[in-house]
Design a protein around this motif. Structure first.
Motif, PDB file in Angstrom:
ATOM      1  N   ILE A  44       0.863  -1.188   0.000  1.00  0.00           N
ATOM      2  CA  ILE A  44       0.000   0.000   0.000  1.00  0.00           C
ATOM      3  C   ILE A  44       0.894   1.230   0.000  1.00  0.00           C
ATOM      4  CG2 ILE A  44      -1.780   1.230   1.336  1.00  0.00           C
ATOM      5  CD1 ILE A  44      -2.130  -1.904   2.411  1.00  0.00           C
ATOM      6  N   LYS A  45       0.707   2.091  -1.021  1.00  0.00           N
ATOM      7  CA  LYS A  45       1.618   3.231  -1.193  1.00  0.00           C
ATOM      8  C   LYS A  45       0.855   4.544  -1.260  1.00  0.00           C
ATOM      9  CE  LYS A  45       5.084   0.698  -3.827  1.00  0.00           C
ATOM     10  NZ  LYS A  45       5.954   0.663  -5.000  1.00  0.00           N
ATOM     11  N   ALA A  46       1.321   5.532  -0.489  1.00  0.00           N
ATOM     12  CA  ALA A  46       0.834   6.901  -0.672  1.00  0.00           C
ATOM     13  C   ALA A  46       1.309   7.361  -2.041  1.00  0.00           C
ATOM     14  CB  ALA A  46       1.396   7.796   0.418  1.00  0.00           C
ATOM     15  N   GLU A  90      15.311  -9.745  -5.020  1.00  0.00           N
ATOM     16  CA  GLU A  90      16.405  -8.919  -4.510  1.00  0.00           C
ATOM     17  C   GLU A  90      16.336  -7.558  -5.188  1.00  0.00           C
ATOM     18  OE1 GLU A  90      20.186 -10.919  -4.442  1.00  0.00           O
ATOM     19  OE2 GLU A  90      21.309  -9.044  -4.153  1.00  0.00           O
ATOM     20  N   GLU A  91      16.442  -6.493  -4.382  1.00  0.00           N
ATOM     21  CA  GLU A  91      16.349  -5.143  -4.946  1.00  0.00           C
ATOM     22  C   GLU A  91      17.707  -4.608  -5.361  1.00  0.00           C
ATOM     23  OE1 GLU A  91      13.753  -3.371  -1.749  1.00  0.00           O
ATOM     24  OE2 GLU A  91      13.579  -1.825  -3.299  1.00  0.00           O
ATOM     25  N   ALA A  92      17.731  -3.838  -6.438  1.00  0.00           N
ATOM     26  CA  ALA A  92      18.959  -3.153  -6.848  1.00  0.00           C
ATOM     27  C   ALA A  92      18.570  -1.858  -7.544  1.00  0.00           C
ATOM     28  CB  ALA A  92      19.775  -4.036  -7.786  1.00  0.00           C
ATOM     29  N   ILE A 136      -2.428   0.525  -4.675  1.00  0.00           N
ATOM     30  CA  ILE A 136      -2.356  -0.806  -4.049  1.00  0.00           C
ATOM     31  C   ILE A 136      -1.692  -1.704  -5.069  1.00  0.00           C
ATOM     32  CG2 ILE A 136      -3.694  -2.738  -3.115  1.00  0.00           C
ATOM     33  CD1 ILE A 136      -4.545  -0.516  -1.507  1.00  0.00           C
ATOM     34  N   GLU A 137      -0.652  -2.396  -4.662  1.00  0.00           N
ATOM     35  CA  GLU A 137      -0.014  -3.280  -5.638  1.00  0.00           C
ATOM     36  C   GLU A 137       0.398  -4.612  -5.067  1.00  0.00           C
ATOM     37  OE1 GLU A 137       3.138  -0.603  -7.045  1.00  0.00           O
ATOM     38  OE2 GLU A 137       4.585  -1.989  -6.178  1.00  0.00           O
ATOM     39  N   GLU A 138       0.604  -5.522  -5.991  1.00  0.00           N
ATOM     40  CA  GLU A 138       1.021  -6.879  -5.710  1.00  0.00           C
ATOM     41  C   GLU A 138       2.416  -6.848  -5.082  1.00  0.00           C
ATOM     42  OE1 GLU A 138       2.353 -10.266  -8.995  1.00  0.00           O
ATOM     43  OE2 GLU A 138       2.203  -8.167  -9.495  1.00  0.00           O
ATOM     44  N   PHE A 139       2.681  -7.724  -4.132  1.00  0.00           N
ATOM     45  CA  PHE A 139       3.991  -7.846  -3.509  1.00  0.00           C
ATOM     46  C   PHE A 139       4.932  -8.584  -4.459  1.00  0.00           C
ATOM     47  CE2 PHE A 139       7.051 -10.264  -0.950  1.00  0.00           C
ATOM     48  CZ  PHE A 139       7.624  -9.236  -0.224  1.00  0.00           C
ATOM     49  N   MET A 140       6.114  -8.028  -4.660  1.00  0.00           N
ATOM     50  CA  MET A 140       7.111  -8.693  -5.512  1.00  0.00           C
ATOM     51  C   MET A 140       8.193  -9.270  -4.617  1.00  0.00           C
ATOM     52  SD  MET A 140       7.589  -5.931  -8.599  1.00  0.00           S
ATOM     53  CE  MET A 140       7.844  -4.489  -7.580  1.00  0.00           C
ATOM     54  N   ASP A 141       8.509 -10.547  -4.848  1.00  0.00           N
ATOM     55  CA  ASP A 141       9.512 -11.224  -4.047  1.00  0.00           C
ATOM     56  C   ASP A 141      10.806 -11.261  -4.847  1.00  0.00           C
ATOM     57  OD1 ASP A 141      10.475 -12.506  -1.885  1.00  0.00           O
ATOM     58  OD2 ASP A 141       9.629 -14.471  -2.381  1.00  0.00           O
ATOM     59  N   VAL A 171      10.238  -1.243  -9.329  1.00  0.00           N
ATOM     60  CA  VAL A 171       9.678  -0.906  -8.012  1.00  0.00           C
ATOM     61  C   VAL A 171       9.284   0.560  -8.008  1.00  0.00           C
ATOM     62  CG1 VAL A 171      10.098  -0.780  -5.525  1.00  0.00           C
ATOM     63  CG2 VAL A 171      11.098  -2.637  -6.851  1.00  0.00           C
ATOM     64  N   GLU A 172      10.203   1.413  -8.465  1.00  0.00           N
ATOM     65  CA  GLU A 172       9.951   2.856  -8.410  1.00  0.00           C
ATOM     66  C   GLU A 172      10.972   3.584  -9.266  1.00  0.00           C
ATOM     67  OE1 GLU A 172      11.168   4.789  -4.824  1.00  0.00           O
ATOM     68  OE2 GLU A 172      12.932   3.522  -4.620  1.00  0.00           O
ATOM     69  N   TYR A 173      10.674   4.839  -9.552  1.00  0.00           N
ATOM     70  CA  TYR A 173      11.662   5.758 -10.103  1.00  0.00           C
ATOM     71  C   TYR A 173      11.920   6.854  -9.097  1.00  0.00           C
ATOM     72  CZ  TYR A 173      11.789   4.154 -14.955  1.00  0.00           C
ATOM     73  OH  TYR A 173      12.002   3.436 -16.097  1.00  0.00           O
ATOM     74  N   HIS A 187      21.159  -0.468   1.476  1.00  0.00           N
ATOM     75  CA  HIS A 187      20.716  -1.252   2.636  1.00  0.00           C
ATOM     76  C   HIS A 187      19.770  -0.370   3.419  1.00  0.00           C
ATOM     77  CE1 HIS A 187      24.455  -3.055   1.349  1.00  0.00           C
ATOM     78  NE2 HIS A 187      24.341  -4.062   2.194  1.00  0.00           N
ATOM     79  N   LYS A 188      18.445  -0.567   3.204  1.00  0.00           N
ATOM     80  CA  LYS A 188      17.478   0.401   3.734  1.00  0.00           C
ATOM     81  C   LYS A 188      17.149   0.236   5.210  1.00  0.00           C
ATOM     82  CE  LYS A 188      15.454   0.988  -0.731  1.00  0.00           C
ATOM     83  NZ  LYS A 188      14.793   1.909  -1.574  1.00  0.00           N
ATOM     84  N   ARG A 189      17.237  -0.997   5.723  1.00  0.00           N
ATOM     85  CA  ARG A 189      16.858  -1.214   7.131  1.00  0.00           C
ATOM     86  C   ARG A 189      17.974  -0.763   8.054  1.00  0.00           C
ATOM     87  NH1 ARG A 189      12.349  -4.244   8.123  1.00  0.00           N
ATOM     88  NH2 ARG A 189      11.311  -4.773   6.172  1.00  0.00           N
TER      89      ARG A 189
HETATM   90  P1  AMP Z   1       9.320   2.907  -2.736  1.00  0.00           P
HETATM   91  O1  AMP Z   1       9.043   4.112  -1.872  1.00  0.00           O
HETATM   92  O2  AMP Z   1       8.398   2.731  -3.875  1.00  0.00           O
HETATM   93  O3  AMP Z   1      10.764   2.801  -3.050  1.00  0.00           O
HETATM   94  O4  AMP Z   1       9.136   1.650  -1.798  1.00  0.00           O
HETATM   95  C1  AMP Z   1       9.931   1.494  -0.657  1.00  0.00           C
HETATM   96  C2  AMP Z   1      10.343   0.066  -0.519  1.00  0.00           C
HETATM   97  O5  AMP Z   1       9.207  -0.769  -0.381  1.00  0.00           O
HETATM   98  C3  AMP Z   1      11.062  -0.475  -1.737  1.00  0.00           C
HETATM   99  O6  AMP Z   1      12.396  -0.148  -1.749  1.00  0.00           O
HETATM  100  C4  AMP Z   1      10.811  -1.954  -1.581  1.00  0.00           C
HETATM  101  O7  AMP Z   1      11.718  -2.502  -0.640  1.00  0.00           O
HETATM  102  C5  AMP Z   1       9.439  -2.008  -1.007  1.00  0.00           C
HETATM  103  N1  AMP Z   1       8.433  -2.225  -2.052  1.00  0.00           N
HETATM  104  C6  AMP Z   1       7.786  -1.277  -2.758  1.00  0.00           C
HETATM  105  N2  AMP Z   1       6.920  -1.839  -3.628  1.00  0.00           N
HETATM  106  C7  AMP Z   1       7.031  -3.175  -3.466  1.00  0.00           C
HETATM  107  C8  AMP Z   1       6.369  -4.307  -4.047  1.00  0.00           C
HETATM  108  N3  AMP Z   1       5.415  -4.180  -4.969  1.00  0.00           N
HETATM  109  N4  AMP Z   1       6.746  -5.523  -3.629  1.00  0.00           N
HETATM  110  C9  AMP Z   1       7.691  -5.680  -2.673  1.00  0.00           C
HETATM  111  N5  AMP Z   1       8.315  -4.660  -2.074  1.00  0.00           N
HETATM  112  C10 AMP Z   1       7.987  -3.418  -2.457  1.00  0.00           C
END
Ligand code: AMP
Ligand code: GLY
Length: 420
Positions: free
Chosen positions: A142-144, A190-192, A183-188, A281-283, A212-214
């Motif tokens: 869920i994203k603002a 590795e992020e880069a 609202i979007e589907e969860f993607m499983d 994931v995002e721009y 490393h976001k956490r």
């Molecule tokens: P964003 O602000 O779009 O970068 O999202 C923050 C973080 O949420 C991302 O770096 C991902 O780790 C996680 N994330 C965002 N969208 C998804 C998705 N659809 N599936 C899994 N993880 C996501």
């Protein structure tokens, strides 16, 4: 050439450090800067939020080129204010910064341009959003829609949490940025991250990196702006890098040009490498922080010439060092929550003598002969090495020489690359 850089974080110190090496540069100003930036630029005490003040300073100082590095300024339209005042600037424009400013816009653009991303829908009311979220299964994302200082994404593990998150956003939990949601589907996977530079029509690759976001070791605890990074990221093989350009970045730049809002500037592609292949994931409309701190030490070409070429429409490929750069963020105890300010940092002079190590400052301030920690993220201890292991060993050797009360860092930056 007189250049004005806007910002005060670790990313801006890395940019200032690279700009300062340019033979084209006669004088570098940074507004407002920090204690580290002050070593390579003249810092001027104008807040990055004061667009009119920045434009006035640029005109009076006869600035030839302004570099705007942060999302809040780009999405807020500082590029437009600068250019209207006659100051050539690195964008994007406010219109094109929508690639970072609206997650819903990006998702719609993906559909139009055939870019692979998670299934989604946009909502402006909670009830239909809940029905769609339930239909996707869990976890659900869920994203603002708007900028929320990196906090606007909630990954809900079940129906209860998902409904709670949707209500939270519509009740203004993330301010106005949550009045529309995706609202979007969860993607499983590795992020880069992959970075490119566009002049609005043409686009060249920069390089890849992994953040490393956490806040905690093993990727635990709350999300932060980023606790460390390295480049190149082995997960981004050369074929994935080629896909990043051909299947994501080039179609996006072309679609933005076709919409009459050409994208000029640094484009940050966040990818999820899933079993089915890479998905968007995002721009972001800028360099990442701390990703920029590992890209700049690897850049062999002149950064100023490259950024100017993006503004002028004359981009040419850049050269990069093959070495790996790795940065460890040193932060103040409590970050990403509240933290103490004003402790004196010790050890910076010793670290300055280490070969291949550069410390980019974020939240620092000079008081007399002392450098004080005044931010959550304070220092980016960056090292080059022949591979991730060597860069990591050098970075942590330097980290261990730096102290202030309440300093902490992750001890595992680069772990995914080392595990491969
Ligand atoms: P964003 O602000 O779009 O970068 O999202 C923050 C973080 O949420 C991302 O770096 C991902 O780790 C996680 N994330 C965002 N969208 C998804 C998705 N659809 N599936 C899994 N993880 C996501
Ligand atoms: N490091 C993540 C970002 O800059 O958004």
């Amino acid at each position: 050439m007189k250049v004005l850089l806007v910002g005060s974080g670790g990313r801006e110190h890395a940019l200032a450090w690279a700009l300062a090496k340019s033979p084209l540069l006669t004088k570098l100003y940074c507004a407002p800067g920090n204690a580290g930036i002050a070593a390579v630029a003249e810092c001027v005490p104008i807040p990055a939020t004061d667009f009119a003040g920045l434009a006035k300073f640029a005109v009076e100082t006869r600035i030839d080129f302004a570099v705007i590095a942060a999302d809040a300024q780009l999405v807020g339209g500082l590029w437009d204010v600068m250019e209207a005042a006659g100051i050539r600037s690195l964008g994007p424009s406010k219109a094109a910064a929508v690639l970072e400013g609206s997650k819903g816009f990006v998702k719609d653009l993906c559909v139009q341009a055939g870019i692979v991303t998670a299934a989604y829908q946009r909502f402006t009311a909670p009830e239909p959003a809940k029905i769609f979220a339930d239909s996707l299964g869990f976890p659900v994302v869920i994203k603002a829609d708007g900028l929320a200082a990196g906090k606007g994404v909630i990954i809900a593990p079940d129906k209860g949490e998902s409904h709670k998150a949707i209500d939270f956003m519509f009740e203004g939990g993330f301010g106005a940025s949550g009045h529309a949601i995706v609202i979007e589907e969860f993607m499983d996977g590795e992020e880069a991250s992959f970075f490119a530079l566009s002049d609005g029509a043409n686009v060249i690759p920069l390089a890849g990196a992994q953040d490393h976001k956490r806040v905690g070791d093993g990727d635990t605890g709350p999300n932060t702006g980023g606790m460390g990074a390295y480049s190149p990221a082995p997960v981004l093989t050369s074929s994935l890098q080629q896909m990043a350009m051909e299947k994501f970045i080039k179609p996006t730049v072309a679609a933005m040009a076709a919409k009459g809002m050409p994208y000029m500037g640094v484009l940050y592609l966040g990818l999820m490498i899933t079993k089915q292949g890479p998905k968007l994931v995002e721009y972001n409309a800028r360099f990442g922080d701390p990703e920029c701190q590992v890209l700049m030490p690897r850049l062999k070409s002149d950064l100023l010439a490259a950024l100017l070429a993006a503004r002028e429409g004359t981009l040419a490929p850049l050269e990069w060092h093959d070495e790996t750069a790795l940065t460890v963020v040193m932060a103040s105890k409590g970050y990403p929550g509240s933290y103490e300010k004003g402790h004196v940092i010790a050890g910076l002079e010793r670290v300055a003598k280490l070969p291949g190590v550069t410390v980019f400052h974020a939240g620092t301030e000079r008081r007399g002969g002392d450098i004080l920690a005044v931010g959550g993220r304070v220092l980016n201890v960056t090292a080059l090495g022949k591979d991730v292991a060597e860069a990591q060993a050098r970075a942590y050797a330097a980290v261990d020489m730096i102290h202030w009360e309440g300093a902490f860092c992750r001890r595992d930056i680069g772990w995914r690359a080392l595990k491969r």
